[in-house]
Write a protein that holds these residues in place. Structure first.
Motif, short mmCIF file in Angstrom:
data_model
loop_
_atom_site.label_atom_id
_atom_site.label_comp_id
_atom_site.label_asym_id
_atom_site.label_seq_id
_atom_site.Cartn_x
_atom_site.Cartn_y
_atom_site.Cartn_z
N ILE A 104 50.00 -32.71 -10.41
CA ILE A 104 48.91 -32.28 -9.54
C ILE A 104 49.35 -31.22 -8.53
N HIS A 105 50.54 -31.37 -7.94
CA HIS A 105 50.99 -30.40 -6.95
C HIS A 105 51.33 -29.04 -7.57
N GLU A 106 51.59 -29.02 -8.88
CA GLU A 106 51.85 -27.76 -9.57
C GLU A 106 50.55 -27.04 -9.93
N ALA A 107 49.51 -27.79 -10.17
CA ALA A 107 48.23 -27.22 -10.60
C ALA A 107 47.31 -26.90 -9.44
N ILE A 108 47.35 -27.72 -8.40
CA ILE A 108 46.46 -27.55 -7.25
C ILE A 108 47.30 -27.59 -5.98
N PRO A 153 46.30 -32.11 -1.28
CA PRO A 153 46.12 -33.14 -0.24
C PRO A 153 44.84 -32.97 0.59
N VAL A 154 44.37 -31.71 0.71
CA VAL A 154 43.17 -31.47 1.50
C VAL A 154 41.97 -31.09 0.62
N GLU A 206 38.41 -33.56 -4.06
CA GLU A 206 37.54 -33.45 -5.22
C GLU A 206 38.26 -32.74 -6.37
N SER A 207 38.95 -31.64 -6.06
CA SER A 207 39.71 -30.93 -7.08
C SER A 207 40.86 -31.78 -7.60
N ALA A 208 41.50 -32.51 -6.69
CA ALA A 208 42.59 -33.38 -7.10
C ALA A 208 42.09 -34.46 -8.06
#
Length: 179
Positions: free
Chosen positions: A133-137, A141-142, A145-147
């Motif tokens: 997730i941290h690589e894509a978005i 953390p903020v 919805e995208s996460a």
């Protein structure tokens, strides 16, 4: 070595003797966990294969409820999952270790001197990682919805890739029972 040669070498090596598959990611609470439980579900009980997962860091942290809920909706119960850190013993015991990301493959190469294929190399003959997730978005953390959408999409992607994964492993092909 190019991707086609990697896959050919893999096919020759694992032609008919593979009994254990180990999926590897970073924390062992998202991508590798999803791959483990998706493959177990596709294989069904009593397949005779040992399917497991581990993380290169595996810092103590819980499985996200969203990941658990997505798997439960698909009929796979990850509640027995115990987070594990990749060790020499786990890697040596795996007939087919599968890296979810490029960083995992590189870590295994440098730390354990073993070449492994990526999940997408096996499924689709593409040298492409399944991103965390941290690589894509970057602002996950903020951006809840995208996460959330990304997590659901990765669970779906891995789940839906299992027929391709099974098709690329000749002696597993006949075990495809879930539609």
């Amino acid at each position: 070595m190019d991707q086609a040669k990697d896959v050919l070498r893999w096919r020759l090596r694992y032609g008919g003797s593979m009994k254990s598959i180990l999926f590897i990611c970073t924390g062992n609470i998202f991508r590798s966990l999803v791959a483990e439980y998706a493959l177990k579900a596709w294989l069904g009980p009593g397949s005779g294969y040992i399917v497991s997962s581990a993380g290169i860091d595996a810092l103590p942290q819980p499985v996200l409820p969203l990941v658990r809920d997505c798997l439960l909706k698909k009929g796979a119960d990850p509640s027995p999952h115990v987070q594990r850190k990749l060790s020499p013993e786990l890697l040596q015991g795996a007939d087919l270790p599968v890296a979810m990301g490029l960083d995992h493959r590189e870590f295994i190469r440098t730390q354990f001197h073993r070449d492994v294929l990526l999940f997408n190399q096996i499924c689709y003959e593409r040298e492409e990682p399944v991103l965390d997730i941290h690589e894509a978005i970057w602002d996950w953390p903020v951006n809840p919805e995208s996460a959330r959408d990304y997590i659901v999409s990765v669970v779906d992607y891995i789940w839906n890739a299992m027929p391709a994964f099974l098709a690329r492993i000749p002696h597993l092909r006949s075990l495809q029972t879930i539609e």
